[in-house]
Design a protein around this motif. Structure first.
Motif, short mmCIF file in Angstrom:
data_model
loop_
_atom_site.label_atom_id
_atom_site.label_comp_id
_atom_site.label_asym_id
_atom_site.label_seq_id
_atom_site.Cartn_x
_atom_site.Cartn_y
_atom_site.Cartn_z
N TRP A 613 -3.63 -12.61 3.70
CA TRP A 613 -2.45 -13.48 3.49
C TRP A 613 -2.82 -14.95 3.57
CZ3 TRP A 613 1.54 -11.89 0.93
CH2 TRP A 613 1.81 -10.53 0.90
N VAL A 616 -4.14 -15.75 0.18
CA VAL A 616 -3.03 -15.85 -0.79
C VAL A 616 -2.34 -17.21 -0.64
CG1 VAL A 616 -0.70 -14.98 -1.29
CG2 VAL A 616 -2.59 -13.38 -1.02
N LEU A 672 5.23 -17.95 6.25
CA LEU A 672 6.01 -18.40 5.09
C LEU A 672 7.00 -19.49 5.51
CD1 LEU A 672 6.55 -14.94 3.38
CD2 LEU A 672 5.17 -16.81 2.49
N SER A 736 5.50 -15.51 -5.82
CA SER A 736 4.53 -14.46 -6.11
C SER A 736 3.58 -14.92 -7.20
CB SER A 736 5.26 -13.18 -6.52
OG SER A 736 4.48 -12.45 -7.43
N ASP A 794 19.02 -13.58 -2.60
CA ASP A 794 17.65 -14.08 -2.56
C ASP A 794 17.47 -15.27 -3.51
OD1 ASP A 794 14.90 -14.39 -2.52
OD2 ASP A 794 14.42 -12.39 -3.27
N ASN A 795 17.02 -15.01 -4.73
CA ASN A 795 16.60 -16.10 -5.60
C ASN A 795 17.73 -16.66 -6.47
OD1 ASN A 795 13.92 -15.74 -4.68
ND2 ASN A 795 13.75 -13.97 -6.04
N GLY A 932 15.62 -8.56 -1.87
CA GLY A 932 14.41 -9.36 -2.06
C GLY A 932 13.29 -8.96 -1.12
N MET A 933 12.10 -9.32 -1.55
CA MET A 933 10.91 -8.96 -0.80
C MET A 933 10.89 -9.59 0.60
SD MET A 933 7.53 -9.31 -3.01
CE MET A 933 6.03 -9.34 -2.09
N GLY A 934 11.27 -10.85 0.66
CA GLY A 934 11.21 -11.57 1.93
C GLY A 934 12.14 -10.97 2.96
C1 LIG Z 1 7.51 -15.29 -0.80
C2 LIG Z 1 8.04 -13.97 -1.22
C3 LIG Z 1 8.32 -13.11 -0.02
C4 LIG Z 1 9.36 -14.17 -1.96
O1 LIG Z 1 9.85 -12.96 -2.48
P1 LIG Z 1 11.43 -12.69 -2.72
O2 LIG Z 1 12.05 -12.58 -1.35
O3 LIG Z 1 11.96 -13.82 -3.48
O4 LIG Z 1 11.56 -11.40 -3.43
C5 LIG Z 1 7.03 -13.25 -2.14
O5 LIG Z 1 6.93 -13.94 -3.30
C6 LIG Z 1 5.65 -13.11 -1.55
O6 LIG Z 1 5.43 -12.34 -0.68
N1 LIG Z 1 4.68 -13.85 -2.10
C7 LIG Z 1 3.33 -14.00 -1.65
C8 LIG Z 1 2.41 -13.00 -2.25
C9 LIG Z 1 1.93 -13.16 -3.67
O7 LIG Z 1 1.68 -14.23 -4.21
O8 LIG Z 1 1.78 -12.11 -4.26
#
Ligand SMILES: CC(C)(COP(=O)(O)O)[C@@H](O)C(=O)NCCC(=O)O
Ligand SMILES: [Mn+2]
Length: 980
Positions: A613, A616, A672, A736, A794-795, A932-934
C-alpha cells in the motif's frame, strides 16, 4: 437496462466529454493545431458548457469557501484594534489582536532538569453554517443546540511541544510569538472569556517552575503557579489512558503492540516515570496514588556517566552511539564465567549479563581502549534493566499486573523499551507486562494543564478526540526541532530546507526486516538494536489532539458488550397477543470502550501489506500533485504548495514504513485519511473539484432517460437494475490507479455502459436474493418497508447521480425516509454533504418523487424551481434528507461520526419520546446501505450492525480482490446482513 447498455439513445450521446483532465487538455491543444476534427467538435460543446457554467462555478466557489471555513483549517483573524507591542523598530515585533477570539490559547508547562515540556490549547471552533436545510434537519432529528457545555473546551486543539532546558530563551520566545501567556486566566481559574491581564498565571510543574519563576515574570510578565509533580504525572497518565485510544503499547523484541485498556479495569497500576531520577507510583484512581518507591539511577545517571565516559555532547548523541555498540566487550557475561556455556540450571544463557562493566576489572585496559559505542550500550542496558527490575519488584510488592513506563528517558527508543520489557518479563516469568505511553514525556505538563479549574478535559471521551499529524507539529520548538512555525509559508520554507539538508525524515527508508527473536535465555541483545536511530525530533510521535465534542459513536454498531443504561423504569406492563411488552425509559450513551469494532479490514501490521500500500500511494503522488495544483489555478504559489505537500506526505510515508505504529495503530483507512489531511494542511481543499463538476453534469444529462427506463420495468427487474446501477457506477473512482488508466479510454457514458454490460450475476459476493426478499417479500407476504434508510454515498458523478439517487428514489417510492450520508470534507472525488442538495435539485427536475421528498426534507430551499411550492410544509411524501458524516476521508470510522448522522441513525419518533418498547427494537426500522470500496470494503467490511445492512462496492484493485473475495479487479460485492 436495454436502453442504456445497448441502444445508442441520442440523449446519451450529447455528452462526448472525456473525463480525464489531461485528456481534455490534450484535446484543446489538438484543436488549436486543427489536427483532429472529431475532437474539435467535442471541444465546441465543451466551450459552450464552460460559458454557461461560469456563473455556476462562481456559486460553487462561494460554497466551497464556506466549506473551507467550516473545516476550521483557516481561522479568521479579527484584526480590529490590532497594535504593535513593544519596540516598533524591532525586526519581528509582536502584534496584538485584542479582539481575536477564534484562536485563544492556553498553556501549561513541565520544566524538568533537561527538557521543558509545553502543552497548549488553541481554540478552533467550527464555523458551521446553519443553513435552512440544517435547521430543519435538526428539528426533524431532534438535535438540540444545547450540546455545548459551559466549560471552555468546545472544540479546539491540544499541542505538545518541547525544548531543551538550556535553551529556555527559545522557549520564552515561542510562548511570546504565539501569545500563549495571554490565554485569559485569572489567578486560579482557566477562563476563556477573561481578557488578557497583568496578573496572568501559568500552571507549571517540575523543578524549573521554582528555578525559573523570576525569568518568566521578567520576560513574559507572568507568574508560574506551581503544581505538585506527582499529582500532575498521575493526572496526565490517567487522562491519556482513558481518553486516547492507542496510547499504551507493549514493546517486545522490536514489536510494538497497542493495548486496548478497559477503563473499568484500569486501576490499580504502577506508574514508573523515568526522568533524571525515577519515581514509582501506585495509582489507585483519579487523584488517588502513593509514591511507593524510586531510584536515583535514572536518565540523569545515563546521561551524566555517559557524558564523562564518552565525551558525547547530547543525550541523543549518546543514545545514538548505543545503537552501534557491543556490550559484550565490557560487560561480564554468564558465558565469560562458564567457559562459553549457558548456566541452564537457573535459566541463564551464556549471553546473560552477569555483571555490568564487569570485564573492565580484569582487562588490562584504560578508558580509551573501549569504544564509546560499547560504553554507551553497556550503560544503557545496566540502567534500563535495573529500572525494569525494581519496577517489577514493586509491582510484585503490591500485586500489580500492569506497569506503565513514562518520562523522557525512553524517548520512543526501541532498544530502551525492549530492554525494560525484557527485564520485567524475565523477572516476572511473563506474569507482568511493561507498557509504554505515546505521550510519555508529557504526563507532567498535561497534568499541570488539567489542574486549571474547569479545563473540561476530563469530560471528554475517546470518540471526541481526533489526533492529527501536521508536518511541523512534532518538530516545532527549540533548535532541536527547528524554529517555531508561524504560517504556511514558513512551513514550506522549512520543508525545503529540511530536504536540502538531506535529513532522515525525507531520505528513502529501507523496508525494515521482519523482527527477529531475542531468545528466552537471558539478557540477549534485543533485536531492535541496529539500523538507523531516528532523531529525537522525529521520534516525538505525538500529533495535535483535536477536541471535537460533537463527534459520536454510530449508534447502530452492534456489539454483544454494548450495554444501555437504564435510568428509569416506567413500570407499564401489558399483555397483547400473548406478548409481554414493557415500556421503559432508556438513555443509551454507550461508551466506545465497550465496542470491539475495528474499522480497518486490511491489517497493515502485515509487512507485505504495508509495503504494497505504501508503493501504491507513492505511485499516486505525482498525479495527485498535478490535480491539486490545477485545482488551485496552477499558480506558482500552488506549485510551491504542491511540492511541499508531496515532500510532507513522502516524509510521513518514510516515517511510517520505518515505524508503522509511530502515529498509533495504523490501518489503510488512516493512511488514506492522512493523505487528505496533508493536502488540506497545504491548503488544497478540493483537488478534484472540476472533475467532480464535469462528471456531475454529464451524468445529470442522461438521468431523465434512466428514470424513464426504470419506470417501465417490473418491481423485481427494477430492483435488480438499481443495484446493478450502483455497482456499475462505482467504477468512477479517481483513487484507483486502474480506473484512472481506464478513463483515458473513453467518455463517462462509454465507461458507464461498459461497466453495466459486465454486471451479470452472480456477483463475486451476491446476497441480492436475500436483499430482494427483505424488500419485496416472497409469495404473498409483503414485508413492512423500513421506516428509514441511511445511504452512505461515495463518489460524485455517475456514482451518485446514476447509482445511488435512483436507489434512493425507489426507497422513497416504497415509503421509506431516505437520509443521504455524505462526507463533511472532500476526499478524492467523493461527493460532500454540501454538494448533494444541488445534485438532488437538478435530479428533482426530472422526477416528482424526488422533488416531493426533497421538499419534505427541506432540501430544495434555494434551488427550488417554484418558490411558492417550497413553503408547502404539509408535503405528502416521506422526506429525503442529507447529513454530513463528520469525515474528510474516502473511508469511514464509525466510532467517530457527526452528531447529525448519529441522530439520523436513531428512530426519531421513538427516541424523541425517550422510550422504547423492548418487544421491538427501534433499530429494526432502519436500514443502512454502505457504498464504495472505502466505506464498505477497506472499512466496515466485517462490521456488524444492529440493523439491516447492505454493503455494495466494485473492487477496483486486483490485490484487494484476490485477498478479500478471492476474485478479480472489477468484481462486485453485494453483501446483505440482516440485523444482528
Ligand atoms: C481510495 C479508494 C478506497 C476509493 O474507492 P471508492 O470508495 O471511491 O470506491 C480506492 O480507490 C482505493 O483503494 N485506491 C487505492 C488502490 C489503487 O490505486 O488501486
Ligand atoms: Mn470514493
Amino acid at each position: 437496462m436495454a436502453g442504456l447498455t445497448e441502444d445508442p439513445n441520442p440523449v446519451l450521446d450529447i455528452d462526448g466529454l472525456l473525463i480525464n483532465q489531461e485528456h481534455n487538455n490534450t484535446e484543446e491543444e489538438n484543436n488549436n493545431n486543427n489536427s483532429n476534427s472529431q475532437l474539435k467538435d467535442k471541444s465546441a460543446v465543451l466551450g459552450k458548457d464552460r460559458e454557461e457554467n461560469s456563473s455556476k462555478n462562481q456559486n460553487q466557489a462561494e460554497r466551497d469557501m464556506a466549506s473551507i471555513h467550516r473545516s476550521g483549517s483557516r481561522p479568521q483573524l479579527d484584526l480590529s484594534k490590532a497594535a504593535i507591542e513593544g519596540n516598533f523598530e524591532e525586526k519581528d515585533p509582536t502584534i496584538l489582536l485584542p479582539n481575536q477570539s477564534d484562536d485563544i490559547s492556553h498553556l501549561a508547562l513541565d520544566i524538568g532538569g533537561s527538557l521543558i515540556k509545553l502543552v497548549y490549547f488553541s481554540r478552533h471552533e467550527g464555523q458551521s453554517i446553519d443553513d435552512k436545510r440544517k435547521k430543519t434537519l435538526k428539528e426533524r432529528l431532534g438535535i438540540s443546540n444545547g450540546i455545548r457545555r459551559s466549560y471552555p473546551i468546545l472544540g479546539g486543539r491540544l499541542h505538545f511541544v518541547k525544548f531543551e532546558t538550556t535553551k529556555i530563551n527559545e522557549c520564552l520566545d515561542f510562548i511570546r510569538s504565539k501569545q500563549l501567556h495571554r490565554g485569559g486566566m485569572d489567578s486560579r481559574h482557566w477562563n476563556a472569556e477573561a481578557p488578557a491581564n497583568e496578573n496572568a498565571v501559568i500552571k507549571a510543574t517540575g523543578g524549573g517552575a521554582f528555578k525559573f519563576a523570576d525569568l518568566f515574570k521578567e520576560r513574559l510578565g507572568v507568574s508560574l503557579d506551581k503544581e505538585d509533580e506527582m499529582d500532575c504525572l498521575v493526572a496526565g497518565a490517567n487522562f491519556l489512558l482513558k481518553a486516547i485510544r492507542h496510547e499504551a503499547f507493549t514493546h517486545m523484541e522490536g514489536r510494538k503492540e497497542f493495548v486496548q485498556i478497559d477503563h473499568n479495569d484500569l486501576f490499580p497500576y504502577l506508574l514508573v516515570n523515568i526522568g533524571s531520577g525515577v519515581s514509582m507510583i501506585k495509582v489507585d484512581g483519579d487523584g488517588k496514588f502513593q509514591r511507593v518507591s524510586g531510584t536515583n539511577v535514572g536518565g540523569g545517571t545515563y546521561w551524566g556517566l555517559g557524558r564523562l565516559l564518552t565525551k558525547c555532547k547530547s543525550f541523543d548523541e549518546l543514545l545514538e552511539l548505543s545503537q552501534r555498540g557491543d556490550n559484550s566487550t565490557i560487560d561480564m557475561l554468564v558465558g565469560d564465567i562458564y567457559g562459553g556455556m549457558d548456566y541452564s540450571k537457573i535459566g541463564l544463557s551464556a549471553s546473560t549479563i552477569a555483571s555490568s562493566f564487569g570485564k573492565a576489572i580484569s582487562d588490562n585496559k584504560e578508558l580509551e581502549d573501549y569504544s564509546p559505542e560499547d560504553i554507551s550500550l553497556s550503560l544503557l542496558r545496566m540502567i534500563s534493566y535495573n529500572i525494569g527490575q525494581i519496577a517489577y519488584l514493586n509491582a510484585l510488592r503490591f500485586g500489580l499486573k500492569r506497569i506503565f513506563f513514562g518520562g523522557f528517558f525512553i524517548r520512543g527508543h526501541a532498544y530502551t523499551m525492549d530492554t525494560i520489557s525484557f527485564a520485567v518479563h524475565f523477572w516476572s516469568k511473563g506474569d507482568a507486562q511493561a507498557m509504554f505511553l505515546r505521550h510519555e514525556g508529557f504526563l507532567g505538563a498535561l497534568g499541570a494543564f488539567m489542574s486549571y479549574e474547569k479545563h473540561g478535559l476530563d469530560d471528554l471521551m475517546v470518540h471526541q478526540l481526533v489526533e492529527r499529524f501536521p508536518m511541523g507539529a512534532p518538530y516545532t520548538g527549540g533548535k532541536i526541532h527547528g524554529p517555531p512555525l508561524g504560517d504556511l509559508n514558513e512551513k514550506i520554507s522549512w520543508m525545503e530546507k529540511f530536504v536540502l539538508k538531506g535529513t532522515e525524515i525525507t531520505a528513502p527508508v529501507p523496508m525494515a526486516p521482519p523482527p527477529g527473536t531475542t531468545g528466552l535465555g537471558g539478557f540477549e541483545v534485543p533485536s531492535s538494536k541496529g539500523g538507523t536511530l531516528r532523531s529525537d525530533a522525529s521520534a516525538l510521535n505525538v500529533g495535535v489532539l483535536h477536541l471535537v465534542p460533537t463527534l459520536e459513536v454510530f449508534p447502530l454498531l452492534a456489539d454483544p458488550k454494548t450495554h444501555m443504561f437504564l435510568l428509569a423504569f416506567q413500570g407499564v406492563m401489558h399483555i397483547s397477543d400473548g406478548l409481554y411488552s414493557v415500556t421503559c425509559y432508556v438513555i443509551a450513551p454507550f461508551s466506545v470502550d465497550d465496542i470491539s469494532y475495528e474499522p480497518n479490514t486490511i491489517d497493515l501490521a502485515d509487512h507485505n501489506e504495508l509495503e504494497y500500500w505504501f508503493t501504491v500511494l507513492s505511485g499516486h503522488l505525482p498525479d495527485l500533485v498535478d490535480k491539486a495544483v490545477a485545482s488551485e489555478g496552477g499558480t506558482d504559489d500552488a506549485k510551491r504548495r504542491g511540492d511541499a505537500f508531496a515532500r510532507a506526505f513522502s516524509a510521513h510515508l518514510s516515517r511510517l514504513i520505518q515505524d508503522p505504529a509511530a502515529y498509533g495503530k495504523l490501518g489503510l483507512a488512516n493512511l488514506l485519511e492522512l493523505r487528505e489531511e496533508c493536502l488540506r494542511e497545504f491548503q488544497f481543499h478540493d483537488a478534484y473539484r472540476s472533475i467532480k463538476q464535469r462528471e456531475n453534469e454529464a451524468s445529470l444529462a442522461v438521468l431523465a432517460d434512466l428514470f424513464a427506463e426504470l419506470d417501465s420495468m417490473s418491481e423485481e427487474t427494477r430492483l435488480l437494475s438499481l443495484i446493478e446501477g450502483v455497482l456499475a457506477a462505482n467504477i468512477f473512482d479517481w483513487g484507483s490507479r486502474a480506473c484512472v488508466d481506464l478513463y483515458h479510454k473513453g467518455t463517462i457514458i462509454e465507461i458507464y455502459r461498459m461497466s453495466r454490460n459486465k454486471m451479470q450475476r452472480p456477483w463475486r459476493v451476491d446476497d441480492f436474493d436475500l436483499f430482494k426478499e427483505r424488500m419485496l417479500g416472497s409469495g404473498d407476504k409483503k414485508p413492512q418497508p423500513h421506516k428509514r434508510a441511511l445511504l452512505f454515498v461515495d463518489n460524485s458523478g455517475a456514482d451518485i447521480v446514476l447509482g445511488m439517487l435512483p436507489l434512493a428514489r425507489e426507497l422513497l417510492r416504497r415509503g421509506t425516509e431516505v437520509v443521504l450520508v455524505a462526507n463533511s470534507l472532500p476526499a478524492l472525488n467523493d461527493i460532500t454533504a454540501m454538494e448533494v442538495p444541488d445534485i438532488v435539485a437538478a435530479a428533482a427536475k426530472h422526477c416528482d418523487i424526488l422533488r416531493r421528498a426533497a421538499e419534505a426534507g427541506s432540501l430544495l430551499v434555494d434551488a427550488m424551481i417554484n418558490p411558492s411550492d417550497s413553503s408547502k410544509e404539509n408535503s405528502t411524501s416521506v422526506p429525503l434528507m442529507v447529513v454530513e458524516n463528520g469525515c474528510g476521508s474516502p473511508c469511514i470510522d464509525l466510532r467517530q461520526v457527526s452528531s447529525e448522522l448519529a441522530a439520523a441513525a436513531k428512530d426519531a419518533d421513538l427516541m424523541e419520546r425517550m422510550h422504547v418498547t423492548i418487544t421491538r427494537a427501534f433499530d429494526d426500522d432502519v436500514q443502512i446501505i454502505l457504498e464504495g470500496m472505502g466505506r464498505a470494503l477497506h472499512t466496515n467490511f466485517n462490521a456488524r450492525f444492529k440493523c439491516d445492512v447492505l454493503k455494495l462496492a466494485m473492487v477496483k484493485n486486483q490485490r484487494l480482490a484476490e485477498k478479500l473475495i478471492k476474485g478479480n479487479i472489477y468484481d462486485s460485492v453485494c453483501r446483505y446482513e440482516p440485523a444482528s
